[in-house]
Design a protein around this motif. Structure first.
Motif, PDB file in Angstrom:
ATOM      1  N   GLN A  38       0.827  -1.210   0.000  1.00 26.85           N
ATOM      2  CA  GLN A  38       0.000   0.000   0.000  1.00 26.85           C
ATOM      3  C   GLN A  38       0.856   1.253   0.000  1.00 26.85           C
ATOM      4  N   ASP A  39       1.980   1.222   0.724  1.00 26.15           N
ATOM      5  CA  ASP A  39       2.831   2.408   0.840  1.00 26.15           C
ATOM      6  C   ASP A  39       3.731   2.604  -0.376  1.00 26.15           C
ATOM      7  N   ASP A  40       4.196   1.497  -0.986  1.00 19.00           N
ATOM      8  CA  ASP A  40       5.261   1.625  -1.985  1.00 19.00           C
ATOM      9  C   ASP A  40       4.971   0.924  -3.307  1.00 19.00           C
ATOM     10  N   GLY A  41       3.820   0.223  -3.415  1.00 21.21           N
ATOM     11  CA  GLY A  41       3.577  -0.526  -4.632  1.00 21.21           C
ATOM     12  C   GLY A  41       2.230  -0.317  -5.270  1.00 21.21           C
ATOM     13  N   SER A  42       1.452   0.617  -4.744  1.00 21.87           N
ATOM     14  CA  SER A  42       0.074   0.767  -5.234  1.00 21.87           C
ATOM     15  C   SER A  42      -0.144   2.011  -6.078  1.00 21.87           C
ATOM     16  N   ALA A  43       0.939   2.671  -6.504  1.00 20.55           N
ATOM     17  CA  ALA A  43       0.787   3.904  -7.286  1.00 20.55           C
ATOM     18  C   ALA A  43       0.020   3.648  -8.578  1.00 20.55           C
ATOM     19  N   TYR A  44       0.267   2.489  -9.233  1.00 25.19           N
ATOM     20  CA  TYR A  44      -0.423   2.157 -10.488  1.00 25.19           C
ATOM     21  C   TYR A  44      -1.938   2.156 -10.277  1.00 25.19           C
ATOM     22  N   MET A  45      -2.360   1.615  -9.138  1.00 23.77           N
ATOM     23  CA  MET A  45      -3.775   1.487  -8.837  1.00 23.77           C
ATOM     24  C   MET A  45      -4.390   2.838  -8.488  1.00 23.77           C
ATOM     25  N   GLN A  46      -3.633   3.641  -7.755  1.00 25.57           N
ATOM     26  CA  GLN A  46      -4.114   4.964  -7.390  1.00 25.57           C
ATOM     27  C   GLN A  46      -4.294   5.844  -8.628  1.00 25.57           C
ATOM     28  N   LEU A  47      -3.348   5.752  -9.563  1.00 25.53           N
ATOM     29  CA  LEU A  47      -3.447   6.546 -10.786  1.00 25.53           C
ATOM     30  C   LEU A  47      -4.634   6.085 -11.635  1.00 25.53           C
ATOM     31  N   ALA A  48      -4.753   4.759 -11.842  1.00 27.08           N
ATOM     32  CA  ALA A  48      -5.870   4.250 -12.638  1.00 27.08           C
ATOM     33  C   ALA A  48      -7.201   4.536 -11.959  1.00 27.08           C
ATOM     34  N   GLY A  49      -7.231   4.424 -10.639  1.00 23.12           N
ATOM     35  CA  GLY A  49      -8.477   4.614  -9.914  1.00 23.12           C
ATOM     36  C   GLY A  49      -8.903   6.049  -9.768  1.00 23.12           C
ATOM     37  N   SER A  50      -7.996   6.992 -10.041  1.00 27.80           N
ATOM     38  CA  SER A  50      -8.341   8.403  -9.870  1.00 27.80           C
ATOM     39  C   SER A  50      -8.301   9.202 -11.172  1.00 27.80           C
ATOM     40  N   ARG A  51      -7.366   8.867 -12.088  1.00 29.21           N
ATOM     41  CA  ARG A  51      -7.239   9.606 -13.342  1.00 29.21           C
ATOM     42  C   ARG A  51      -7.065   8.631 -14.503  1.00 29.21           C
ATOM     43  N   PRO A  52      -8.055   7.767 -14.752  1.00 35.46           N
ATOM     44  CA  PRO A  52      -7.882   6.725 -15.778  1.00 35.46           C
ATOM     45  C   PRO A  52      -7.674   7.267 -17.180  1.00 35.46           C
ATOM     46  N   ASN A  53      -8.302   8.361 -17.537  1.00 38.45           N
ATOM     47  CA  ASN A  53      -8.176   8.856 -18.911  1.00 38.45           C
ATOM     48  C   ASN A  53      -6.766   9.347 -19.214  1.00 38.45           C
ATOM     49  N   THR A  54      -6.127   9.963 -18.223  1.00 36.75           N
ATOM     50  CA  THR A  54      -4.753  10.431 -18.421  1.00 36.75           C
ATOM     51  C   THR A  54      -3.820   9.252 -18.641  1.00 36.75           C
ATOM     52  N   LEU A  55      -3.938   8.245 -17.788  1.00 36.16           N
ATOM     53  CA  LEU A  55      -3.127   7.041 -17.942  1.00 36.16           C
ATOM     54  C   LEU A  55      -3.415   6.361 -19.277  1.00 36.16           C
ATOM     55  N   ALA A  56      -4.678   6.275 -19.643  1.00 36.46           N
ATOM     56  CA  ALA A  56      -5.064   5.570 -20.860  1.00 36.46           C
ATOM     57  C   ALA A  56      -4.416   6.186 -22.092  1.00 36.46           C
ATOM     58  N   GLN A  57      -4.289   7.503 -22.133  1.00 37.30           N
ATOM     59  CA  GLN A  57      -3.683   8.151 -23.294  1.00 37.30           C
ATOM     60  C   GLN A  57      -2.225   7.737 -23.452  1.00 37.30           C
ATOM     61  N   LEU A  58      -1.517   7.615 -22.343  1.00 39.74           N
ATOM     62  CA  LEU A  58      -0.123   7.182 -22.405  1.00 39.74           C
ATOM     63  C   LEU A  58      -0.019   5.766 -22.961  1.00 39.74           C
TER      64      LEU A  58
ATOM     65  N   TRP B 250       4.386  -0.851 -18.301  1.00 42.60           N
ATOM     66  CA  TRP B 250       3.306  -0.832 -17.318  1.00 42.60           C
ATOM     67  C   TRP B 250       2.978  -2.246 -16.837  1.00 42.60           C
ATOM     68  N   ILE B 251       2.996  -3.191 -17.755  1.00 46.70           N
ATOM     69  CA  ILE B 251       2.634  -4.572 -17.416  1.00 46.70           C
ATOM     70  C   ILE B 251       3.820  -5.362 -16.882  1.00 46.70           C
TER      71      ILE B 251
END
Length: 391
Positions: A239-259, A270-271
């Motif tokens: 949660q502290d050091d490995g969940s950034a991918y989830m936080q980004l997708a869960g809060s700003r999915p369209n920004t991530l999706a464009q990349l 990413w994968i």
């Protein structure tokens, strides 16, 4: 939500055919990648090292055999159908044993129907794979809505509950009155939901990578074993050091999706980062745990189907689903839980508060992706669990 009684219920044969133009475009993008510079001496702790990514990209462009993936998929009966307005792709492999148990296999992310490739033969025809007394299964393996060959979702609202409803409808549409469910990652969220919502038809559910949370009961905390405390500490580290991918997708999915939609190497990084972090920690590189071509098959499927944005939005739906983590009654469906040391944080006292746990296994090989890492162990545990259930 669309009324499925009035929707198109046709089941259509399907085959994977990717155009040469799409493959040429992919190869051109790979060959024209602008790679990022990295800080000298930086390793995986800062993300995917550029040197590793550069070499893997060259292999993807020059040596990866996509036609072989198409051919492998072509060996299985594949279909699509429309459920709740959404296209759903699935494999349907019936066992030669007429009394086989119907079993729904649910992948996660990053994952596709190919995750279960090495388990299909042993589960459908155990006698032909050296396990004559083992139970046999009719397999239904869907591409989750918004993932892989199901294609992008066409509207908002596709959260775990809606996907669970679609999966139960798929089994009903195929004529299975009673069935089992197995899931990992996303599937470990969806399978228990199916067990609750379609309890009269689900004979049992089996999961790996189940997420459990402290109950708040001091007695539960006092009863934790050293192994439980270690899992809780590893979950806190994630949660502290490995969940950034989830936080980004869960809060700003369209920004991530464009990349991810514009760069196949971004999709690869990413994968492959997840395959590095979530596989057996004794393995130095992702391909030490999972064959390199299997990793690239997954990445290629997400690239060619343009589903990165749907996957990102799935996290957004989960994060914004008020019912997701709301208190709920304990499930009644018999539940089997497999825990793989490197990739699971499941703690039995917490799991038993919300699930009817009748089977618990712990393994010291494999990680978050046992269907790809140690398919023989996962196959054996699924067999053992369902063999104990009344049919």
């Amino acid at each position: 939500m669309t009324n499925t009684a009035n929707a198109d219920t046709e089941i259509r044969p399907f085959s994977v055919t990717i155009s040469d133009a799409a493959l040429d475009d992919l190869r051109n993008r790979l060959n024209n990648t602008r790679f990022a510079d990295t800080v000298p001496g930086a390793g995986w702790e800062r993300g995917v090292p550029t040197g590793y990514l550069r070499e893997l990209t060259a292999y993807w462009a020059e040596k990866f055999d996509w036609p072989a993936v198409e051919a492998r998929l072509g060996t299985y009966p594949q279909f699509t159908t429309t459920i709740d307005g959404q296209n759903v792709h699935f494999l349907h492999i019936r066992s030669p044993h007429a009394d086989a148990t119907p079993l729904l296999l649910l992948h996660g992310w990053p994952g596709t129907v190919l995750d279960f490739n090495d388990m299909i033969g042993p589960l459908t025809d155990p006698a032909a794979h050296g396990a004559g007394d083992a139970p046999a299964f009719h397999l239904v393996i869907p591409s989750l809505p918004g993932h892989g060959f199901s294609g992008p979702v066409t509207e908002t609202g596709w959260n775990d509950g809606r996907i669970a409803h679609a999966m139960a409808e798929l089994m009903r549409r195929l004529g299975y009155d009673g069935y089992g469910v197995h899931g990992g990652d996303h599937g470990a969220f969806i399978a228990p939901r199916i067990g609750r919502d379609d309890a009269e038809h689900v004979i049992g559910l089996h999961v790996n990578s189940l997420v459990t949370f402290p109950t708040g009961d001091p007695a539960d905390m006092a009863a934790l074993t050293d192994a439980d405390k270690d899992r809780l500490a590893r979950m806190k580290k994630f949660q502290d050091d490995g969940s950034a991918y989830m936080q980004l997708a869960g809060s700003r999915p369209n920004t991530l999706a464009q990349l991810l939609a514009d760069s196949p190497v971004a999709q690869l990084a990413w994968i492959v980062e997840k395959y590095q972090e979530w596989t057996d920690s004794a393995k130095a590189l992702p391909e030490d745990a999972i064959d390199r071509d299997k990793i690239l098959a997954t990445v290629t499927i997400y690239w060619l189907t343009d589903t990165a944005h749907s996957v990102a939005n799935y996290y957004y739906e989960r994060f914004h689903d008020v019912a997701m983590f709301a208190p709920q009654a304990k499930g009644t469906t018999p539940t089997g839980i497999a825990v793989f040391s490197a990739g699971d944080y499941a703690i039995r006292p917490f799991a038993e508060k919300t699930h009817n746990v009748v089977h618990w296994s712990e393994f010291y090989d494999g990680g978050h992706f046992p269907a790809l890492e140690v398919p023989q162990l996962l196959t054996g545990d699924i067999r053992e669990f369902f063999q104990t259930l009344p049919r």
